[in-house]
Design an enzyme around this catalytic site. Sequence first.
Site, short mmCIF file in Angstrom:
data_model
loop_
_atom_site.label_atom_id
_atom_site.label_comp_id
_atom_site.label_asym_id
_atom_site.label_seq_id
_atom_site.Cartn_x
_atom_site.Cartn_y
_atom_site.Cartn_z
CG HIS A 65 -1.94 -1.06 1.24
ND1 HIS A 65 -3.29 -0.82 1.28
CD2 HIS A 65 -1.83 -2.41 1.21
CE1 HIS A 65 -3.96 -1.95 1.30
NE2 HIS A 65 -3.09 -2.94 1.25
CG HIS A 124 -2.13 -3.54 5.98
ND1 HIS A 124 -0.99 -3.65 5.20
CD2 HIS A 124 -3.08 -4.27 5.35
CE1 HIS A 124 -1.25 -4.41 4.15
NE2 HIS A 124 -2.51 -4.81 4.22
CG HIS A 164 -3.76 -10.07 4.97
ND1 HIS A 164 -3.11 -9.27 5.88
CD2 HIS A 164 -3.99 -9.28 3.88
CE1 HIS A 164 -2.93 -8.08 5.37
NE2 HIS A 164 -3.47 -8.05 4.17
CG ASN A 192 0.55 -12.46 5.36
OD1 ASN A 192 -0.29 -13.34 5.22
ND2 ASN A 192 1.83 -12.68 5.15
CG ASP A 233 -0.20 -17.79 -1.05
OD1 ASP A 233 0.31 -17.95 0.08
OD2 ASP A 233 -0.08 -16.73 -1.70
N GLY A 234 0.97 -20.93 0.44
CA GLY A 234 2.34 -21.40 0.57
C GLY A 234 3.39 -20.32 0.51
CG HIS A 266 0.49 -14.18 1.42
ND1 HIS A 266 0.44 -14.57 0.10
CD2 HIS A 266 0.29 -12.84 1.44
CE1 HIS A 266 0.23 -13.50 -0.65
NE2 HIS A 266 0.14 -12.44 0.13
CG ASP A 292 -4.58 -10.08 -0.41
OD1 ASP A 292 -5.30 -9.09 -0.67
OD2 ASP A 292 -3.40 -9.97 -0.02
CB ALA A 345 2.28 -6.91 -4.52
#
Length: 390
Positions: free
Chosen positions: A142, A196, A217, A220, A249-250, A252, A276, A315
């Site tokens: 971001h 975040h 998430h 993260n 997803d392996g 993150h 995401d 990203a």
Amino acid sequence: MACQLLRGARIFDGNRFHEQTALLIRDGVVIRLVKAGEELPQDTQIIELAGGILSPGFIDAQVNGGGGVMLNDGPSPEIMCTIAAGHRPYGTTSLLPTLITDTGAVTAQAMAAAVAAIAEDKGVAGLHLEGPHLAPAKKGAHLAELMRPVEDADIKAMIATAQKIGCLLVTMAAEQVTPAQVRELAEGGVIISIGHSDSSYDMAMERFDAGARGVTHLFNAMSQFGHRAPNLVGAALDHPSVWGGIIADGHHVEPAALRVALRAKRGQGRLFFVTDAMSLVGSKRDRFRLNGRIIYRVQGGYCPKLVLEDRITLAGSDLDMASAIRYGMAMLDLSAEEALRMATSYPAEFLRLGDRGVLAPQKRADMVWLDDACHVRATWIAGQRQDQQS
């Protein structure tokens, strides 16, 4: 309209499997589950499914893009519906297009567009604003220069939007919102997710107690768990009412960390899958542009990953929901039932989408037909079979 009976597949109703059972629907809603030999309405049309699993359609609370477009490209009902169509071949029948940190004008544009997109009933179920009320210390991909605290005008706009569209999810850092503001937003119908954020455990717990419903998430872009400073990860796992999206997803999060988190999460709140996803889902392209920066697709691992030019900073993802379910079963020790719950009934409950996420009487007939390996064969939205693109 005549009733339709879908038979020949195992039925997963959002909570458990049913054997030797069919599903009766009419006018876009579920009538009931039907056992072999039960009497049917005279006008019933039989739809034969050759094995596999018939499940509620998948629900994704965090989708930045798909079908070759990003919501930030120019928020409009057309863009939102294109994103929904891009994810439909992977079993997602309801999603929240997600706007990452942008200007006030673009945010207002997204809020207005969501009203029309939801009315089209093509898979857009709400809106997710991921920013601008995030912490620069945990900016990820971001733009930090657009991040700022929540103001009174923001609260009014978010509550007004939530009342119009019914499902508004907003990710904000604990540092950028007070407990009183969280309480006002929650009472106004806004679903608050903390993310975040470099929050301490105590700061996060105060926002959760005030009405923040989840975390964005998990692991993260947030302060990590320590044995003397549990921070945001610890608060999310420890607070009984907090839900959490995970990107399986392996890339993150290491699978061992997710396995620990799944075992540790206490209370009524659960962990559930989010993608995401960015615009490249289903595309053969290897890059796209976001806020003036090029995002690259890098091959390797369970699925490709998306990174900034430094080839390190993640990203978003190149994940689809069916792949997350398969990853959950293969790498996270999840049963088929639990993996499917994490894509259906759990996100529906978190988002308060009470009309979907389960196959039960009077619920929407949003469905996905999977083969036994959880690859998608067909989807339905409100009882209407959709064209598949993959």
